[in-house]
Design a protein around this motif. Structure first.
Motif, mmCIF file in Angstrom:
data_model
loop_
_atom_site.group_PDB
_atom_site.id
_atom_site.type_symbol
_atom_site.label_atom_id
_atom_site.label_comp_id
_atom_site.label_asym_id
_atom_site.label_seq_id
_atom_site.Cartn_x
_atom_site.Cartn_y
_atom_site.Cartn_z
ATOM 1 N N LYS A 230 4.674 7.339 1.001
ATOM 2 C CA LYS A 230 4.926 5.899 0.836
ATOM 3 C C LYS A 230 4.181 5.315 -0.356
ATOM 4 C CE LYS A 230 7.041 6.337 4.844
ATOM 5 N NZ LYS A 230 7.318 7.674 5.381
ATOM 6 N N SER A 231 4.818 4.307 -0.958
ATOM 7 C CA SER A 231 4.214 3.575 -2.073
ATOM 8 C C SER A 231 3.308 2.471 -1.522
ATOM 9 C CB SER A 231 5.318 2.951 -2.915
ATOM 10 O OG SER A 231 5.966 1.937 -2.149
ATOM 11 N N LYS A 232 2.566 1.843 -2.405
ATOM 12 C CA LYS A 232 1.684 0.722 -2.009
ATOM 13 C C LYS A 232 2.471 -0.373 -1.284
ATOM 14 C CE LYS A 232 -2.274 1.899 -3.906
ATOM 15 N NZ LYS A 232 -1.767 3.285 -3.813
ATOM 16 N N GLU A 233 3.639 -0.734 -1.842
ATOM 17 C CA GLU A 233 4.377 -1.853 -1.220
ATOM 18 C C GLU A 233 4.952 -1.448 0.147
ATOM 19 O OE1 GLU A 233 6.997 -2.879 -4.401
ATOM 20 O OE2 GLU A 233 8.253 -1.123 -4.118
ATOM 21 N N GLU A 234 5.321 -0.188 0.297
ATOM 22 C CA GLU A 234 5.774 0.267 1.620
ATOM 23 C C GLU A 234 4.612 0.232 2.610
ATOM 24 O OE1 GLU A 234 7.450 4.081 -0.004
ATOM 25 O OE2 GLU A 234 9.071 3.617 1.394
ATOM 26 N N LEU A 235 3.419 0.659 2.143
ATOM 27 C CA LEU A 235 2.251 0.672 3.038
ATOM 28 C C LEU A 235 1.851 -0.746 3.452
ATOM 29 C CD1 LEU A 235 0.118 3.548 1.457
ATOM 30 C CD2 LEU A 235 1.373 3.591 3.626
ATOM 31 N N GLU A 236 2.027 -1.715 2.560
ATOM 32 C CA GLU A 236 1.714 -3.103 2.933
ATOM 33 C C GLU A 236 2.601 -3.549 4.096
ATOM 34 O OE1 GLU A 236 -0.930 -4.881 2.074
ATOM 35 O OE2 GLU A 236 -1.361 -2.970 1.078
ATOM 36 N N ILE A 237 3.879 -3.218 4.022
ATOM 37 C CA ILE A 237 4.791 -3.572 5.120
ATOM 38 C C ILE A 237 4.387 -2.829 6.388
ATOM 39 C CG2 ILE A 237 7.190 -3.544 5.922
ATOM 40 C CD1 ILE A 237 8.072 -3.589 2.955
ATOM 41 N N MET A 238 4.101 -1.532 6.236
ATOM 42 C CA MET A 238 3.798 -0.715 7.419
ATOM 43 C C MET A 238 2.491 -1.120 8.083
ATOM 44 S SD MET A 238 5.337 3.016 6.507
ATOM 45 C CE MET A 238 5.023 3.570 8.179
ATOM 46 N N LYS A 239 1.503 -1.534 7.269
ATOM 47 C CA LYS A 239 0.247 -2.023 7.869
ATOM 48 C C LYS A 239 0.552 -3.253 8.706
ATOM 49 C CE LYS A 239 -2.817 -0.562 4.140
ATOM 50 N NZ LYS A 239 -3.568 -1.026 2.948
ATOM 51 N N CYS A 240 1.292 -4.203 8.126
ATOM 52 C CA CYS A 240 1.515 -5.464 8.827
ATOM 53 C C CYS A 240 2.312 -5.260 10.121
ATOM 54 C CB CYS A 240 2.191 -6.479 7.919
ATOM 55 S SG CYS A 240 1.800 -8.134 8.498
ATOM 56 N N VAL A 241 3.348 -4.450 10.056
ATOM 57 C CA VAL A 241 4.182 -4.292 11.250
ATOM 58 C C VAL A 241 3.395 -3.581 12.361
ATOM 59 C CG1 VAL A 241 5.378 -2.151 10.524
ATOM 60 C CG2 VAL A 241 6.500 -3.726 12.081
ATOM 61 N N ASN A 242 2.518 -2.644 11.999
ATOM 62 C CA ASN A 242 1.706 -1.965 13.016
ATOM 63 C C ASN A 242 0.606 -2.880 13.555
ATOM 64 O OD1 ASN A 242 2.379 1.080 13.550
ATOM 65 N ND2 ASN A 242 2.864 0.701 11.404
ATOM 66 N N GLU A 243 -0.001 -3.674 12.670
ATOM 67 C CA GLU A 243 -1.023 -4.631 13.129
ATOM 68 C C GLU A 243 -0.441 -5.615 14.141
ATOM 69 O OE1 GLU A 243 -3.316 -4.868 8.790
ATOM 70 O OE2 GLU A 243 -2.330 -6.636 9.620
ATOM 71 N N VAL A 244 0.708 -6.191 13.795
ATOM 72 C CA VAL A 244 1.247 -7.236 14.673
ATOM 73 C C VAL A 244 1.730 -6.638 16.002
ATOM 74 C CG1 VAL A 244 3.696 -7.380 13.969
ATOM 75 C CG2 VAL A 244 2.426 -9.465 14.520
ATOM 76 N N THR A 245 2.044 -5.351 15.985
ATOM 77 C CA THR A 245 2.427 -4.688 17.240
ATOM 78 C C THR A 245 1.207 -4.578 18.168
ATOM 79 O OG1 THR A 245 4.196 -3.524 16.082
ATOM 80 C CG2 THR A 245 3.529 -2.622 18.203
ATOM 81 N N VAL A 246 0.032 -4.278 17.590
ATOM 82 C CA VAL A 246 -1.200 -4.270 18.390
ATOM 83 C C VAL A 246 -1.488 -5.680 18.915
ATOM 84 C CG1 VAL A 246 -3.715 -3.983 18.318
ATOM 85 C CG2 VAL A 246 -2.238 -2.311 17.182
ATOM 86 N N LEU A 247 -1.350 -6.675 18.042
ATOM 87 C CA LEU A 247 -1.602 -8.068 18.469
ATOM 88 C C LEU A 247 -0.657 -8.464 19.608
ATOM 89 C CD1 LEU A 247 -2.177 -9.872 15.022
ATOM 90 C CD2 LEU A 247 -3.887 -8.950 16.615
ATOM 91 N N ALA A 248 0.580 -7.980 19.544
ATOM 92 C CA ALA A 248 1.549 -8.297 20.599
ATOM 93 C C ALA A 248 1.094 -7.691 21.931
ATOM 94 C CB ALA A 248 2.933 -7.778 20.212
ATOM 95 N N ILE A 249 0.620 -6.436 21.894
ATOM 96 C CA ILE A 249 0.152 -5.804 23.145
ATOM 97 C C ILE A 249 -1.030 -6.593 23.713
ATOM 98 C CG2 ILE A 249 -0.907 -3.743 24.167
ATOM 99 C CD1 ILE A 249 0.683 -2.050 22.165
#
Ligand SMILES: *[C@@H]1O[C@H](CO)[C@@H](O)[C@H](O)[C@H]1NC(C)=O
Ligand SMILES: *[C@@H]1O[C@H](CO)[C@@H](O)[C@H](O)[C@H]1NC(C)=O
Length: 460
Positions: A230-249
């Motif tokens: 993954k590129s930097k911009e892909e990792l930025e998206i992937m960090k955010c989507v995984n973070e918010v999934t933890v916040l949702a739990i």
């Protein structure tokens, strides 16, 4: 209840009067039933079918999740062009003539053409990318879309970024589509045609028959890695989507209580992921011994005071997926000490795997590190699945963290790290965070921004 009037009588008039009383008593009974239903509804909340109907209003408890990824941008057009260029250069280096993919994750990566933009049918619509040399001998990407002729207008409406003009070779219904496809490949001359590994068999067969002197084969690892890393911009998206999934739990856990059902908690997590703005939210919620079956048991268990709750869930943002599992206790749970020890063991297996994951190591070694941690306490046989999977435009994608694999971990790779202990009839514990390998070669959890891995059974 007065059932007597049903024993009907001799006199005509009398029977009418009685029928009348019978009707009004039926009315009274009906009223009582309605009252009782309303009372039960008030006491226990809406039944499942109703709660689904009323769910269109977002749960206010989860509205704070909406802003977490609001600043994250989708992949811009120039990045798609750069991906096509990298593919063309790789094809040129490998001496291949073309790369072909059906709508799906790989076509979404190279050309913004996912399965949701163009549903797969028996009529082929294909992305074809070929290397093309310019007068100064530089490689460029030529992008073509093979389309059914009657669908050409719709195909041209797809948002496919490209540096130069896209060709739309069209096949009428009475012509072989694959003949049209291979004639769109410049300088084919018996050159190799690589197809995406997810292409359907009849597509590959059709292409091979239309180009008998070419080899039509699955794209090799050099091409697969373009999407895997993954590129930097892909990792930025992937960090955010995984973070918010933890916040949702975590937000759902605040709403959970002993005595609730798996299905109720599952509805909460789906609504939290939706409130977070994620697409295609999915969740598996398992209580107590049900969690010993890694993909669920199909029953709808009630959460007991001695039970762990396991929530495994995912969603996507700009096409990129999250995948997180937490096994946790509620504030007033009383978990057996033996189960708490198992939780700590799974937690340390997850940490050891992360340390073992480095640029240049085999994926099998990471799987082994987690298993070794469990083996030291005699629990290796209770981790029944591989340690993890690649993740990105698909929830599960290559490469995989599994024994027996000789895949190498490289910078930009992203994996789930999800050890578990499953003892059927007793307990199931799984902890899952996804990680990426940074430019220095170190593995870092994509959930790091919200604290990374769970720190205890009461702090998921
Ligand atoms: C990718 O496709 C989506 C859906 O059609 C579209 O909204 C988006 O603008 C496209 N992206 C680019 C860079 O063209
Ligand atoms: C990563 O590993 C590969 C393969 O062993 C090696 O070629 C490359 O130089 C390494 N990169 C870093 C940043 O360590």
């Amino acid at each position: 209840m007065d059932e007597k009037p049903i024993v009907l009588d001799q006199s005509h008039t009398d029977s009418r009067v009685r029928k009348h009383t019978y009707r009004s008593s039926k009315l009274i009974v009906a009223c009582i039933i309605v009252q009782v239903v309303i009372l039960i509804y008030r006491l226990t909340g809406p039944p499942k079918a109703l709660s689904r109907l009323t769910r269109s209003q977002p749960e206010p408890a989860f509205s704070h999740l909406a802003s977490h990824c609001a600043h994250v941008s989708p992949i811009p057009a120039e990045s798609f062009v750069a991906r096509q260029q990298a593919l063309a250069e790789t094809l040129h280096t490998l001496g291949a003539s073309a790369y072909i993919a059906e709508p799906g994750a790989s076509a979404a990566y190279f050309a913004n053409l996912s399965k949701s933009q163009w549903f797969l049918s028996e009529r082929p619509l294909l992305l074809i990318i070929s290397p093309k040399m310019d007068l100064e001998d530089r490689v460029h990407a030529q992008v073509s879309i093979l389309t059914p002729a009657f669908e050409a207008t719709r195909a041209k409406l797809l948002s496919i970024p490209s540096e130069s003009e896209i060709a739309y070779p069209a096949w009428p219904e009475d012509v072989d589509p694959y003949g049209v496809a291979v004639s769109a490949i410049p300088n084919l001359n018996g050159g190799t045609v690589y197809v995406d590994g997810m292409s359907r068999n009849f597509i590959v067969d059709g292409l091979q028959q239309a180009a008998p002197s070419s080899k039509v084969v699955t794209a090799p690892v050099e091409i697969q890695r373009l999407r895997e890393r993954k590129s930097k911009e892909e990792l930025e998206i992937m960090k955010c989507v995984n973070e918010v999934t933890v916040l949702a739990i975590r937000a759902v856990r605040e709403k959970m209580y002993i005595g609730m059902r798996e299905s109720q908690a599952n509805e909460l997590i789906i609504s939290a992921l939706s409130a977070a703005g994620l697409q295609n939210p999915g969740a598996l919620t398992l209580f107590g011994e049900n969690a010993a079956l890694p993909h669920g048991s199909g029953t709808d268990r009630v959460l007991g005071a001695h039970h762990f709750a396991l929530i495994d869930c995912d969603g996507s943002l700009h096409g990129y997926h999250s995948d997180v599992t937490r096994t946790f206790a509620l504030p007033d749970s009383t978990i057996h000490n033996a189960h708490l020890r198992l939780w700590q063991l799974v937690h340390s297996a997850q940490a050891h795997a992360l340390t073992a994951a480095r640029n240049g190591t085999l994926t099998a070694e990471v799987d082994h590190a987690a298993r070794q941690t469990l083996a030291a306490q005699g629990y290796a046989q209770y981790l029944t699945h591989r340690l993890g999977h690649g993740i990105g435009l698909e929830v599960h994608e290559s490469p995989y963290l599994r024994g027996g694999s000789d895949d190498v971990i490289l910078t930009g790779h992203t994996f789930s790290d999800e050890p578990g202990i499953y003892i059927e009839g007793q307990v199931g514990i799984r902890l899952e965070d996804c990680f990426y390998v940074d430019d220095e070669g170190n593995a870092i959890f994509l959930t790091e921004g919200v604290g990374g891995a769970a720190t205890g059974p009461w702090s998921p």
